[in-house]
Design an enzyme around this catalytic site. Structure first.
Site, PDB file in Angstrom:
ATOM      1  N   LYS A  11      10.794 -24.279 -10.493  1.00 45.25           N
ATOM      2  CA  LYS A  11      10.110 -25.353 -10.554  1.00 45.25           C
ATOM      3  C   LYS A  11      10.691 -26.301  -9.922  1.00 45.25           C
ATOM      4  O   LYS A  11      11.934 -26.239  -9.548  1.00 45.25           O
ATOM      5  CB  LYS A  11       9.725 -25.755 -12.315  1.00 45.25           C
ATOM      6  N   TYR A  51      -2.388 -24.275 -14.564  1.00 42.59           N
ATOM      7  CA  TYR A  51      -2.150 -24.577 -15.741  1.00 42.59           C
ATOM      8  C   TYR A  51      -3.654 -24.986 -16.590  1.00 42.59           C
ATOM      9  O   TYR A  51      -3.406 -25.607 -17.827  1.00 42.59           O
ATOM     10  CB  TYR A  51      -1.350 -25.553 -16.053  1.00 42.59           C
ATOM     11  N   ASN A 114      11.497 -27.062 -17.321  1.00 41.42           N
ATOM     12  CA  ASN A 114      12.356 -26.010 -17.777  1.00 41.42           C
ATOM     13  C   ASN A 114      12.573 -24.993 -16.703  1.00 41.42           C
ATOM     14  O   ASN A 114      12.725 -23.517 -17.030  1.00 41.42           O
ATOM     15  CB  ASN A 114      11.650 -25.441 -19.028  1.00 41.42           C
ATOM     16  N   HIS A 117       8.782 -20.554 -14.439  1.00 41.39           N
ATOM     17  CA  HIS A 117       7.590 -19.788 -14.855  1.00 41.39           C
ATOM     18  C   HIS A 117       7.513 -18.589 -14.725  1.00 41.39           C
ATOM     19  O   HIS A 117       8.078 -18.255 -13.829  1.00 41.39           O
ATOM     20  CB  HIS A 117       6.116 -20.509 -14.451  1.00 41.39           C
ATOM     21  N   GLU A 128      -2.438 -14.875 -11.428  1.00 38.56           N
ATOM     22  CA  GLU A 128      -1.383 -15.639 -10.750  1.00 38.56           C
ATOM     23  C   GLU A 128      -0.912 -15.325  -9.391  1.00 38.56           C
ATOM     24  O   GLU A 128      -0.889 -16.022  -8.710  1.00 38.56           O
ATOM     25  CB  GLU A 128      -0.462 -15.982 -11.514  1.00 38.56           C
TER      26      GLU A 128
END
Ligand code: GDP
Length: 140
Positions: A11, A51, A114, A117, A128
């Protein structure tokens, strides 16, 4: 156990702090192979679609803003039990609850930023991966 593929994103908080190599080292040390990888800057539309399941959640707008705030590295990881294994290597969503040695415990800044993913099911992994990679870009 079956060889599986899972989808990963390093991320924007990870690219901003130059941590992609350190995270890849953890991925490879866990026995997962990086069989596809590219650095992209997600558009708002891509982040909203990716998302989409969280669209009704209070943090959705913030999450989309965060995921488009800088470059990310999208990846396909391959290995025995890759989907569950990578979830283990990442650790809990909230770094405060993540186990020692996990990516999120060592690197995450917050429950939102965080660092990584990973797909949560075989079905979502397939969706995905297909969203970000053509078949010819995945080299096992
Ligand atoms: P994951 O599968 O562990 O990534 O967790 P989820 O699918 O539940 O959430 C997706 C992503 O949304 C997380 O990785 C975080 O980046 C973000 N997120 C989850 N919960 C929260 C929250 O309570 N607040 C904020 N700001 N972001 C969250």
């Amino acid at each position: 156990m079956a060889t599986e593929r899972t989808f990963s994103i390093l991320k924007p908080d990870a690219t901003r702090r130059n941590l992609t190599g350190a995270i890849n080292a953890k991925i490879e040390a866990a026995g997962l192979r990086i069989v596809a990888q590219k650095r992209i800057h997600m558009t708002t539309q891509q982040a909203e679609t990716f998302y989409g399941v969280h669209r009704e959640r209070g943090f959705f707008r913030d999450l989309v803003t965060f995921m488009t705030s800088g470059p990310v590295v999208v990846q396909v990881l391959e290995g025995e039990n890759a989907i569950a294994k990578y979830r283990e290597v990442m650790g809990a969503t909230n770094p405060a609850n993540a186990a020692p040695g996990t990516i999120r415990k060592e690197f995450a800044e917050s429950i939102e930023a965080n660092s990584a993913h990973g797909s949560d099911s075989a079905e979502n992994a397939a969706i995905e991966i297909a969203y970000f990679f053509a078949g010819c870009e995945i080299v096992g």
